[in-house]
Write a protein that holds these residues in place. Structure first.
Motif, PDB file in Angstrom:
ATOM      1  N   GLN A  84       8.844  -0.625   3.582  1.00 47.37           N
ATOM      2  CA  GLN A  84      10.257  -0.334   3.772  1.00 47.37           C
ATOM      3  C   GLN A  84      11.062  -1.609   4.023  1.00 47.37           C
ATOM      4  OE1 GLN A  84      10.685   2.591   6.820  1.00 47.37           O
ATOM      5  NE2 GLN A  84      12.598   3.381   5.957  1.00 47.37           N
ATOM      6  N   TYR A  85      10.455  -2.524   4.776  1.00 48.11           N
ATOM      7  CA  TYR A  85      11.172  -3.753   5.119  1.00 48.11           C
ATOM      8  C   TYR A  85      11.056  -4.843   4.057  1.00 48.11           C
ATOM      9  CZ  TYR A  85      11.833  -1.853   9.765  1.00 48.11           C
ATOM     10  OH  TYR A  85      12.217  -1.059  10.810  1.00 48.11           O
ATOM     11  N   THR A  86       9.943  -4.848   3.335  1.00 44.20           N
ATOM     12  CA  THR A  86       9.674  -6.020   2.503  1.00 44.20           C
ATOM     13  C   THR A  86       9.783  -5.786   1.000  1.00 44.20           C
ATOM     14  OG1 THR A  86       7.329  -5.531   2.612  1.00 44.20           O
ATOM     15  CG2 THR A  86       8.169  -7.125   4.191  1.00 44.20           C
ATOM     16  N   ALA A  87       9.782  -4.529   0.575  1.00 39.93           N
ATOM     17  CA  ALA A  87       9.859  -4.295  -0.870  1.00 39.93           C
ATOM     18  C   ALA A  87      11.229  -4.730  -1.366  1.00 39.93           C
ATOM     19  CB  ALA A  87       9.604  -2.830  -1.196  1.00 39.93           C
ATOM     20  N   LYS A  88      11.244  -5.138  -2.641  1.00 38.42           N
ATOM     21  CA  LYS A  88      12.453  -5.736  -3.180  1.00 38.42           C
ATOM     22  C   LYS A  88      13.545  -4.719  -3.490  1.00 38.42           C
ATOM     23  CE  LYS A  88      13.743  -8.995  -6.843  1.00 38.42           C
ATOM     24  NZ  LYS A  88      13.210  -9.852  -7.895  1.00 38.42           N
ATOM     25  N   CYS A  89      13.132  -3.546  -3.942  1.00 37.83           N
ATOM     26  CA  CYS A  89      14.160  -2.571  -4.340  1.00 37.83           C
ATOM     27  C   CYS A  89      13.902  -1.215  -3.707  1.00 37.83           C
ATOM     28  CB  CYS A  89      14.206  -2.435  -5.860  1.00 37.83           C
ATOM     29  SG  CYS A  89      12.919  -1.377  -6.523  1.00 37.83           S
ATOM     30  N   GLY A  90      14.756  -0.291  -4.044  1.00 36.18           N
ATOM     31  CA  GLY A  90      14.713   1.048  -3.477  1.00 36.18           C
ATOM     32  C   GLY A  90      13.418   1.793  -3.712  1.00 36.18           C
ATOM     33  N   LEU A  91      12.728   1.498  -4.809  1.00 37.09           N
ATOM     34  CA  LEU A  91      11.498   2.239  -5.078  1.00 37.09           C
ATOM     35  C   LEU A  91      10.470   2.001  -3.969  1.00 37.09           C
ATOM     36  CD1 LEU A  91       9.719   2.669  -8.499  1.00 37.09           C
ATOM     37  CD2 LEU A  91       8.418   2.405  -6.415  1.00 37.09           C
ATOM     38  N   GLY A  92      10.117   0.747  -3.767  1.00 36.75           N
ATOM     39  CA  GLY A  92       9.122   0.426  -2.744  1.00 36.75           C
ATOM     40  C   GLY A  92       9.585   0.790  -1.342  1.00 36.75           C
ATOM     41  N   GLN A  93      10.881   0.615  -1.116  1.00 36.69           N
ATOM     42  CA  GLN A  93      11.407   0.905   0.220  1.00 36.69           C
ATOM     43  C   GLN A  93      11.371   2.391   0.542  1.00 36.69           C
ATOM     44  OE1 GLN A  93      15.302  -0.766  -0.111  1.00 36.69           O
ATOM     45  NE2 GLN A  93      14.540  -2.859  -0.202  1.00 36.69           N
ATOM     46  N   SER A  94      11.518   3.218  -0.489  1.00 33.90           N
ATOM     47  CA  SER A  94      11.648   4.647  -0.191  1.00 33.90           C
ATOM     48  C   SER A  94      10.328   5.408  -0.237  1.00 33.90           C
ATOM     49  CB  SER A  94      12.670   5.286  -1.134  1.00 33.90           C
ATOM     50  OG  SER A  94      12.244   5.129  -2.460  1.00 33.90           O
ATOM     51  N   VAL A  95       9.248   4.729  -0.599  1.00 33.18           N
ATOM     52  CA  VAL A  95       7.953   5.412  -0.569  1.00 33.18           C
ATOM     53  C   VAL A  95       7.670   5.909   0.851  1.00 33.18           C
ATOM     54  CG1 VAL A  95       5.462   5.122  -0.875  1.00 33.18           C
ATOM     55  CG2 VAL A  95       7.028   4.113  -2.516  1.00 33.18           C
ATOM     56  N   ALA A  96       8.136   5.130   1.834  1.00 35.38           N
ATOM     57  CA  ALA A  96       7.940   5.502   3.232  1.00 35.38           C
ATOM     58  C   ALA A  96       8.577   6.849   3.558  1.00 35.38           C
ATOM     59  CB  ALA A  96       8.531   4.424   4.144  1.00 35.38           C
ATOM     60  N   ASN A  97       9.672   7.193   2.895  1.00 34.23           N
ATOM     61  CA  ASN A  97      10.374   8.444   3.207  1.00 34.23           C
ATOM     62  C   ASN A  97       9.475   9.654   3.042  1.00 34.23           C
ATOM     63  OD1 ASN A  97      12.527   6.761   3.433  1.00 34.23           O
ATOM     64  ND2 ASN A  97      13.582   7.469   1.594  1.00 34.23           N
ATOM     65  N   SER A  98       8.967   9.826   1.816  1.00 31.72           N
ATOM     66  CA  SER A  98       8.153  11.013   1.597  1.00 31.72           C
ATOM     67  C   SER A  98       6.811  10.877   2.303  1.00 31.72           C
ATOM     68  CB  SER A  98       7.971  11.288   0.105  1.00 31.72           C
ATOM     69  OG  SER A  98       7.517  10.142  -0.563  1.00 31.72           O
ATOM     70  N   PHE A  99       6.257   9.668   2.303  1.00 30.85           N
ATOM     71  CA  PHE A  99       4.943   9.498   2.923  1.00 30.85           C
ATOM     72  C   PHE A  99       4.975   9.861   4.410  1.00 30.85           C
ATOM     73  CE2 PHE A  99       1.343   7.466   4.859  1.00 30.85           C
ATOM     74  CZ  PHE A  99       0.335   7.641   3.924  1.00 30.85           C
ATOM     75  N   SER A 100       5.913   9.257   5.146  1.00 31.10           N
ATOM     76  CA  SER A 100       5.907   9.520   6.588  1.00 31.10           C
ATOM     77  C   SER A 100       6.343  10.947   6.888  1.00 31.10           C
ATOM     78  CB  SER A 100       6.775   8.501   7.331  1.00 31.10           C
ATOM     79  OG  SER A 100       8.094   8.588   6.861  1.00 31.10           O
ATOM     80  N   SER A 101       7.296  11.480   6.130  1.00 29.48           N
ATOM     81  CA  SER A 101       7.717  12.843   6.472  1.00 29.48           C
ATOM     82  C   SER A 101       6.615  13.867   6.168  1.00 29.48           C
ATOM     83  CB  SER A 101       9.038  13.207   5.792  1.00 29.48           C
ATOM     84  OG  SER A 101       8.946  13.072   4.402  1.00 29.48           O
TER      85      SER A 101
END
Lengths: 154, 394
Positions: B366-383
């Protein structure tokens, strides 16, 4: 000039020879030849005067730009969540059963290739598949048999 | 302010477009600053998912002194569970084209481009006909504006605006660093406005009925209506236009099958909301007064109790692993490791506590990925992992 060279020259004449035209040209070759051979990628590079590695790099990035020999009809079955929940596997089994090929394979007569693909945007009518540019939705094994029977006649 | 979250249906987007010539002609007569102010006062936010204020985007692009500018319509609709843009382009294409022309007028662009995803190639012939009809009219009223279609070739990441520019420039669809933002340096490094199909359709509504009409719909910070693509375990899948701000509970009451276990809001890059949170979750942009508010590109996927959340997450992660452009390490390696990780926990080769390590990994992404794709994987994964931990393990 062989057919591939001629195709590429025509496409370049039509779209232009700037780097921005690379994708339309690649798409044009795939439309005609169903895939991008090493030869056609080198020819495109020559035509546009850019390194062949750049053409290869771009071409291999896009899932609809095949770089392996494909059949005349490329079947892409959507495997994303809703299609997967609504019976994608039965659809795949039906196709495999009829065409005797697995995912990623092409029939020996080079008529069909079977692929899985990510969301096609028909989740409300899942499961869905594309055959070349034609979309088929709300599939059932019976429906798929009907569709493929039609294509087998072509 | 209205904070009632009742589900309110609306009908603006798909309402007939027969009057597009009149609306376009009328709007092109108006003062540019006045139009921008109208758009800003409507508080329309981008409908592709990110929610950037549309009026501000147009304003920034209009302020640039560069001669050549572009208006791009982003029709690379790739988010799992989203299918509204295709419907708009099929049913009311003139609204989208008119809004592109209005934007071109305001910012001073001569060229519009529709980036159409490869999966929608079958739309191209009809859309081309519509465009030539549209250009004919523009020519008739002496408005110098051309639109062309650029076809994508099956890459989810190209929906990210800077990846889309790269793709149009004949390169791999790898997102750029921001800044510079597209309004300064977008396609061919020229100032570019890039809007989602639905956003453009809404701007037509705004210029037709006025900003107040739009502003009066929805709730604070989430004005107007939105198209929702409803799919999954629902008796009535399809596309619905609803006012923003409704509670998820009302949504589920309307669209659920009576056994809804969870709803994925915003597609694979969005959040999974479990049943116990339906009541406290509202659908809209951040900053609402009460409860959790989830922005969404309009994808609403319902899951009933027959579905395994492990399979759902597994499917999402496979999607991300394949669609990650591979340019930055956190996303490329992260997506692979998350997929390997949850399988290992499920099979028992890793202890359940390994899930916490994976959660940390998504935080890093979420903090280090360059764009929205990598950053938003955390959304579905953690929820999913936090709410359905037992399903990940057993």
């Amino acid at each position: 000039m062989n057919p591939t060279q001629e195709l590429i020259t025509n496409l370049a004449d039509q779209y232009g020879r700037n780097r921005e035209q690379l994708l339309p040209i690649l798409q044009g070759v795939v439309e005609k030849e169903k895939f991008l051979s090493d030869y056609s990628m080198i020819e495109i590079a020559r035509e546009l005067d850019i390194p062949a590695a750049e053409v290869y790099g771009t071409a291999t990035f896009y899932s609809f730009l095949e770089y392996k020999q494909m059949g005349t009809y490329i079947i892409r079955v959507c495997k994303t969540i809703t299609c997967s929940m609504k019976g994608k596997n039965q659809i795949l089994l039906t196709i495999k059963d009829m065409l005797k090929i697995g995912v990623g394979e092409t029939t020996p007569d080079r008529k069909f290739s079977l692929l899985e693909t990510n969301c096609l945007g028909w989740c409300h009518k899942a499961p869905a598949m594309l055959i070349n540019d034609e979309i088929f939705t709300e599939l059932t094994p019976e429906k798929v048999r009907g569709i493929l029977t039609e294509y087998l006649k072509k | 302010m209205a904070t009632t979250y009742n589900l309110k249906r609306a009908d603006f987007i798909f309402r007939n477009e027969n009057d597009w010539e009149k609306i376009l002609n009328r709007t092109l007569q108006r003062d540019k600053t006045e139009l921008i102010n109208e758009l800003i006062s409507s508080e329309l936010k981008g409908r592709g998912g990110a929610g950037f204020p549309t009026g501000l985007k147009w304003k920034l692009a209009s302020e640039s002194k560069v001669q050549e500018k572009f208006i791009i319509c982003n029709a690379d609709e790739g988010e799992p569970g989203t299918f509204k843009d295709r419907e708009i382009l099929t049913k009311v294409p003139f609204k989208v084209l008119s809004s592109m022309a209005i934007c071109a007028y305001i910012i001073g662009a001569k060229q519009g481009i529709i980036y159409l995803r490869g999966e929608y190639r079958f739309l191209k012939p009809d859309l081309e006909k519509t465009i030539s009809e549209f250009e004919y009219y523009c020519n008739e009223i002496n408005f110098d504006f051309k639109i062309k279609i650029f076809m994508g070739s099956g890459a989810y990441i190209c929906g990210e605006e800077t990846a889309l520019f790269e793709s149009m420039e004949g390169k791999r669809g790898e997102p750029r660093n921001k800044p510079p933002f597209p309004t300064n340096a977008g396609y061919m490094d020229k100032p570019t406005v890039i809007n989602n199909v639905e956003t453009l359709a809404h701007t037509f509504t705004i210029f037709k009925y006025g900003a107040t009409k739009f502003y009066d719909l929805g709730v604070q910070f989430s004005r107007g209506t939105k198209l929702f693509s409803v799919s999954g375990d629902t008796p009535k899948p399809g596309i619905y236009e609803l006012e923003l701000g409704m509670s998820l509970q009302d949504f589920v009451d309307e669209f659920g099958d009576g056994d809804t276990k969870a709803v994925q809001v915003g597609g694979a890059s969005g959040f999974l909301v479990p049943r116990k949170r339906f009541g406290e979750t509202a659908i809209g942009f951040r900053g609402k007064l009460t409860g959790i508010s989830l922005p969404t590109g309009g994808s609403m996927m319902l899951f009933n109790s027959s579905r395994s959340m492990f399979n759902v997450l597994d499917n999402y992660l496979e999607f991300f692993r394949e669609e990650s452009c591979g340019q930055c390490t956190p996303c490329r390696v992260g997506c692979q490791q998350l997929l390997i990780g949850i399988k290992a926990v499920k099979q028992g080769s890793k202890p359940a506590s390994y899930l916490d390590k994976l959660l940390k990994l998504t935080e890093t992404m979420q903090y280090t990925a360059k764009c929205g794709l990598g950053q938003s994987v955390a959304n579905s994964f953690s929820s999913i992992v936090e709410n359905f931990r037992e399903e990940m393990i057993y």
